[in-house]
Design a protein around this motif. Structure first.
Motif, short mmCIF file in Angstrom:
data_model
loop_
_atom_site.label_atom_id
_atom_site.label_comp_id
_atom_site.label_asym_id
_atom_site.label_seq_id
_atom_site.Cartn_x
_atom_site.Cartn_y
_atom_site.Cartn_z
N GLU A 114 14.73 0.23 -2.53
CA GLU A 114 15.27 0.38 -2.88
C GLU A 114 16.32 -0.29 -4.49
O GLU A 114 17.30 -0.57 -3.77
CB GLU A 114 15.68 1.98 -3.59
N ARG A 115 16.00 -0.72 -5.29
CA ARG A 115 16.83 -1.71 -6.33
C ARG A 115 17.38 -3.08 -4.74
O ARG A 115 18.59 -3.51 -5.59
CB ARG A 115 18.03 -0.92 -6.23
N TYR A 163 16.60 -7.25 -4.53
CA TYR A 163 15.91 -8.19 -5.15
C TYR A 163 16.54 -9.21 -4.09
O TYR A 163 16.19 -10.56 -4.14
CB TYR A 163 16.71 -8.29 -5.77
N GLN A 174 28.55 -0.56 -6.20
CA GLN A 174 26.86 -1.85 -6.01
C GLN A 174 27.46 -3.15 -5.78
O GLN A 174 27.95 -3.19 -6.29
CB GLN A 174 25.82 -0.76 -7.66
N GLU A 180 21.50 -4.33 -8.96
CA GLU A 180 20.57 -3.25 -10.06
C GLU A 180 21.17 -3.83 -11.36
O GLU A 180 19.38 -3.95 -12.51
CB GLU A 180 21.03 -1.75 -9.99
N TYR A 181 21.45 -3.27 -12.13
CA TYR A 181 22.34 -3.50 -13.51
C TYR A 181 22.56 -5.29 -13.92
O TYR A 181 23.23 -5.38 -15.03
CB TYR A 181 22.81 -2.70 -14.14
N HIS A 241 13.05 -0.19 -14.27
CA HIS A 241 13.19 -1.28 -13.09
C HIS A 241 14.84 -1.80 -13.74
O HIS A 241 14.94 -2.32 -13.38
CB HIS A 241 12.18 -2.13 -13.53
N HIS A 242 15.55 -1.82 -14.86
CA HIS A 242 16.75 -2.30 -15.51
C HIS A 242 17.02 -3.20 -15.42
O HIS A 242 17.86 -3.86 -15.52
CB HIS A 242 17.89 -1.73 -14.38
N GLY A 284 12.00 -3.70 -6.77
CA GLY A 284 12.82 -2.61 -6.71
C GLY A 284 13.30 -1.22 -7.54
O GLY A 284 14.17 -0.73 -6.93
N ASN A 285 12.26 -1.07 -7.66
CA ASN A 285 11.80 0.35 -8.30
C ASN A 285 10.33 0.76 -7.94
O ASN A 285 9.48 0.96 -8.47
CB ASN A 285 11.61 -0.04 -10.15
#
Ligand code: BDP
Length: 727
Positions: free
Chosen positions: A193-194, A196, A415, A419-420, A553-554, A725-726
């Motif tokens: 998850e998240r 990459y 983090q 993610e963002y 997915h951001h 990641g989503n």
């Protein structure tokens, strides 16, 4: 002189090849990318090599443990590779110029006596690196424990890697935080998850019998930066990890990591007693449930005697928790804590909660829910709080829970995975962000009550202290997707050890260890790294904007998204742009989130005139023609910030182009291509956001801001159903 130099170089290379051939420098044959910051490049400066070799003749190790063997091997490998000469292992410490390693109890009486007073000032993971001078010159790396010795060895190697002097050393160092863990959001099906950087490192199917060399390399890398724990699985947990089938696999990993000082932790799904225990309920008040967790804990500790404990995401984003049974977070956390306590385990209970049934500002909800419970948790519970109150944004003010719960240990959750922040495609040096948060002053006990002091436990005298980083590691050859994302893993570890370290110092050492000590390389690339965090803020969310990424997915901008079932999942909830202006009013005229901070901080944020402009639209909704400190209107200032972000990425590209001769071809090209993508995406962010906000401001783009080449409709039409990641 020239001839001498060339001959020396030639000889150096020959020796080097010899070592590679005989396996002493085995990892030097692997891809540069894979070796992270443990490259151990041969030092080019002959004088320096001579100085070092005159001081280092061999290694003597005291102690038999695997950890000591690892330390000795690492020291030999690193020194041989960097000094391009053989470093012998000596049986006793009689000769001159030796590096003596071993825990204090294993050293000879003479050394013990010499170091007696220093040893009392370190903790169990700390170390001493000391030049002794009783007739034979020795360099001693010692500690209370073997793992402390290993940390000391990595410190010493780092000094050589960064070409520092090793004359008259008197280094005394201990980690300031006890629990320094990575959180892997890895699923049992191998997805992350998240994530990459490829798939999960853990090959559950081949475990427990197949121990991938990668597990060892992972542990080694973590030990080299002082990380001492790993939560193997996703916070959105699957109860199956707690079944015998998986526990056997977890044990195999724990055994592989142990010599490197790394403890294993698991996430515990609150409803596990129902899902795998055949109980009808997971109510923490139910004696059968309590017993189930006690039995589970003892089953785990039978296999993994040093198991670290549980990380729990409960009643958050649909995860089960005590509230499903009318109980609260204290009830849930304490039940698990009681199950683990007899074995010395801890519960890391996450405070990342917000509810669709609560109409209040999402930024306020975790504080509102947890602060009343201050002092009610068991001693082996620590609350894990994200750095900001929303969710790992490019910039957030520090979470108001820090400083608000003096009777409860709080640990930081950063983090590392982006993610963002553009996934693993964007070069963003995160220790800048971490440092900003750690240095923030909560004023909870007056001026100087920094977030760092709270998580170190020094402000409120807590013994249990912790810090977690959501890992950016996957099975990509280079571990982290982007070669520079390795610096974020590295930097997290260094700050976890000492939250007062400066992010610039960390970047500097990382660059030297990972690439080169050449100042023509280090200084421009250092600047590039340090500026990269502000660049991403500028081209994504300047002036305090946040959470305007596309949904789910951001990936990329989505400020227009407004149709999701939960209001606080929609970007429009966060920017609140309308014809009057933009920003979330969290001041006393709005949601009053500012009141959750200590009065000094609240006052500063609450007043638009004193609120730092970097957080302006986080706390205030302001008219488009509001005047910024530089005299620009808010609209113009916002547009210019977006442009500045794009320009900063262009500058990063220009810097990198000049670095070709200092970097291996592979990494040079990788970074070049990635910066190219980052540049395209920075423009995408700028254009999409400005076109969208322009609908409300009704104003022209100011001079200096490039005109978008696509329409808003075009940007809105972009869809990424398989963004990574989503899950
Ligand atoms: C959000 C992520 C989500 C995580 C959640 C969490 O989008 O995937 O599960 O945080 O931290 O940032 O629990």
């Amino acid at each position: 002189m020239k001839l001498q130099f060339t001959l020396f170089n030639f000889f150096q290379k020959l020796l080097f090849l010899f070592f590679c051939f005989f396996g002493i420098g085995e990892s030097t044959t692997a891809q540069e990318d894979y070796k992270l910051w443990l490259q151990y490049y041969p030092i080019e400066n002959v004088n320096l090599v001579n100085t070092y070799t005159s001081q280092i003749k061999g290694i003597t190790a005291f102690g038999e443990s695997q950890t000591i063997q690892i330390a000795q091997k690492e020291l030999q490998l690193g020194l041989q590779s960097m000094l391009s000469s053989r470093i012998n292992i000596e049986k006793n410490s009689d000769s001159k110029g030796l590096i003596v390693i071993g825990s204090i109890s294993n050293l000879d009486d003479n050394l013990k006596q010499q170091l007696a007073s220093q040893i009392t000032s370190i903790n169990n993971e700390g170390y001493i690196i000391s030049s002794t001078s009783n007739n034979k010159k020795l360099l001693v790396i010692t500690a209370k424990t073997d793992i402390g010795v290993l940390y000391g060895v990595y410190h010493f190697l780092r000094m050589i890697q960064t070409n520092q002097s090793i004359d008259n050393l008197a280094i005394i160092d201990s980690p300031k935080i006890n629990v320094r863990v990575l959180n892997h959001w890895d699923n049992l099906n191998g997805s992350v998850e998240r994530g990459y950087a490829g798939a999960s490192l853990w090959n559950w199917q081949k475990l427990p019998d197949f121990i991938d060399q990668r597990y060892i390399d992972y542990a080694r890398a973590n030990a080299s930066i002082g990380i001492n724990g790993t939560v193997l699985n996703n916070v959105n947990a699957n109860a199956l990890i707690l079944t015998p089938l998986y526990l056997e696999k977890v044990k195999a990993l724990a055994d592989a990591f142990r010599p490197y000082g790394i403890k294993v932790y698991l996430t515990a799904r609150f409803s596990a007693p129902i899902e795998i225990g055949k109980l009808k309920t997971a109510d923490p008040y139910d004696p059968a449930v309590q017993q189930w967790w006690k039995d589970k804990a003892s089953e785990i500790y039978k296999q993994i005697p040093d198991f670290g404990g549980f990380l729990v995401k409960a009643n958050s984003e649909g995860q089960p928790g005590p509230q499903n049974y009318g109980r609260n977070h204290v009830d849930g956390a304490n039940m698990l804590a009681d199950a683990l306590a007899p074995f010395g385990g801890i519960v890391m209970w996450r405070a990342f909660v917000y509810s669709e049934h609560d109409a209040d500002d999402r930024a306020k909800q975790a504080y509102s829910e947890f602060v009343p419970y201050d002092g009610k948790f068991r001693d082996n519970v620590i609350l894990q709080v994200k750095n900001g109150a929303i969710d790992f944004q490019p910039r957030e003010p520090f979470h108001p829970m820090f400083g608000a719960m003096p009777k409860t240990p709080l640990m930081m959750e950063f983090q590392i995975t982006q993610e963002y922040l553009g996934f693993s495609t964007h070069l963003v040096y995160l220790p800048k962000l971490y440092q900003e948060v750690l240095e923030a002053d909560t004023y909870s006990k007056g001026k100087g009550s920094t977030v760092a002091k709270i998580i170190e436990g020094s402000l409120d005298q807590h013994k249990l202290t912790g810090i977690a980083g959501v890992a950016n590691i996957g099975n990509d050859l280079n571990w982290t997707g982007h070669p520079f994302a390795q610096a974020n893993w590295y930097g997290f570890g260094r700050l976890a050890w000492n939250p007062s370290l400066d992010s610039e110092t960390i970047a500097n050492e990382w660059l030297r260890m990972t690439f080169s000590n050449n100042p023509n390389f280090v200084s421009p690339v250092l600047k590039m790294m340090l500026d990269s965090r502000e660049a991403v803020v500028n081209y994504m969310t300047p002036l305090g904007l946040h959470h305007i990424m596309d949904t789910g997915h951001h990936y990329g901008p989505g400020p227009w998204v407004s149709d999701l079932s939960r209001p606080e999942w929609n970007p429009v909830y966060y920017h609140k742009a309308d014809n009057n202006g933009i920003g979330f009013d969290r001041s006393s005229t709005g949601s009053n989130a500012t009141a959750q901070y200590a009065p000094e901080v609240a006052k500063q944020y609450n007043n638009v005139a004193t609120c730092p402009e970097i957080n302006l639209l986080w706390f205030h909704h302001l008219p488009w023609d509001y005047k910024l400190k530089n005299g620009e209107t808010l609209w113009n200032g916002l547009a210019l910030k977006y442009q500045e972000g794009v320009n900063q990425v262009t500058t990063m590209q220009t810097t990198w182009e000049k670095m070709k001769s200092y970097v291996d071809e592979n990494r040079f090209k990788e970074v070049q291509m990635l910066l190219h993508i980052q540049q395209k995406e920075a423009k995408w962010w700028r254009d999409a956001c400005l076109l969208y906000f322009q609908q409300f401001s009704g104003k022209e783009l100011p001079k200096g801001v490039e005109k978008p080449v696509h329409s808003l409709e075009y940007f809105k039409s972009l869809k990424f159903p398989f963004a990574p990641g989503n899950n």
